[in-house]
Write an enzyme that holds these catalytic residues in place. Sequence first.
Site, short mmCIF file in Angstrom:
data_model
loop_
_atom_site.label_atom_id
_atom_site.label_comp_id
_atom_site.label_asym_id
_atom_site.label_seq_id
_atom_site.Cartn_x
_atom_site.Cartn_y
_atom_site.Cartn_z
N ASP A 74 0.83 -1.20 0.00
CA ASP A 74 0.00 0.00 0.00
C ASP A 74 0.87 1.26 0.00
O ASP A 74 2.02 1.24 0.45
CB ASP A 74 -0.89 0.04 1.24
N HIS A 218 3.95 -2.18 3.09
CA HIS A 218 3.96 -0.84 2.50
C HIS A 218 5.30 -0.61 1.82
O HIS A 218 6.35 -0.80 2.46
CB HIS A 218 3.72 0.23 3.57
#
Length: 256
Positions: A74, A218
Site C-alpha cells: 500500500d 507498505h
Amino acid sequence: MLIHKINTGFFLAVIAFLVAYSVFDPLSWWVYLIPLALWFIITGLGSAFVQWGYHVKSLNRGEKSGNKIAITFDDGPTSETIKVLELLSKYDAKATFFCIGKQIEKHPDIFKQIIDGGHIVGNHTFNHLPEMGFYSTDKILAEIVKTDELVSRNGLQLKLFRPPYGVTNPNMAKALKRTGHAVIGWNIRSLDTVINDENHILKRITTRLAPGSIILLHDTSQKTVNVLEQLLILLKEQNLKAVAVNELLNIPAYEE
C-alpha cells in the site's frame, strides 16, 4: 453492508422492547444507553477493520489448499518501490500494489515499472487522507474515480480497491456500489509502518503464514524492503509461491 444492517436492526429492536417494557415497569434512563453504547462499539470496530465486512464485502484470503500466497503493498509508488521490484524479480515473485493517485503523479516512471514487471495495481484513493472516514459519498467517489482516470492513461481500467487504513463506512459502501470495485482486505497485517524492529515485523508475518494468505506491507521504507527479502527467502524454503492477488482469488484485476 448486511452485517451493519443486522447490527443496527437488532439494537433498534432492543431499544423498542425497552421502551415498550417501560410502559409497564419504568426503567432508569441509563438502561437505554447500554444498547446504544454497544452499537457504537461494534460499529466503530466494524468500520476500522475491513476484514469484518461490516459495511462492504471484502476478500481477505484465498483458498487454503495449494501453495499460493499474495503479498500486497500500500501507499506507493515511492523511491523504495524500485528496491521492492528488484527483490520481487530476483526471487521470481509477483505482487499487488494498491497505489495512491498523487503518488502515481509524483512517480509515473516507477508506476510504469510496476506494470512492466508483471505486477498488478489497484486503487487506494487519490489522497489517502485520514479524514476520509467523514467524507460524503460524492467526495469518496471523486477520490476513487480520480485515481481510476489517472491509471487509465496506462491503458488499465482498475477493478480492485483497498480502503485507506482499512477503514470503511456507509458512504464508502455507496461509492463502491457505484464504481463496482472489488474490495481487497488481508489476513496478515505486518504493522510495518508502526513497528521499528524488522525481526518483529517478520515474525508477525511468518507466525500467521499459510497457503491462501494475503499479506499487507507498505513500499515506503527500507525497513520493509529488508523484511521483504527475508520473507521471500522463507517462501522459497517453504515452497510457497507469491502471486498477484487476482490470481490467488481468481478474480479479474482490470476491466476487459
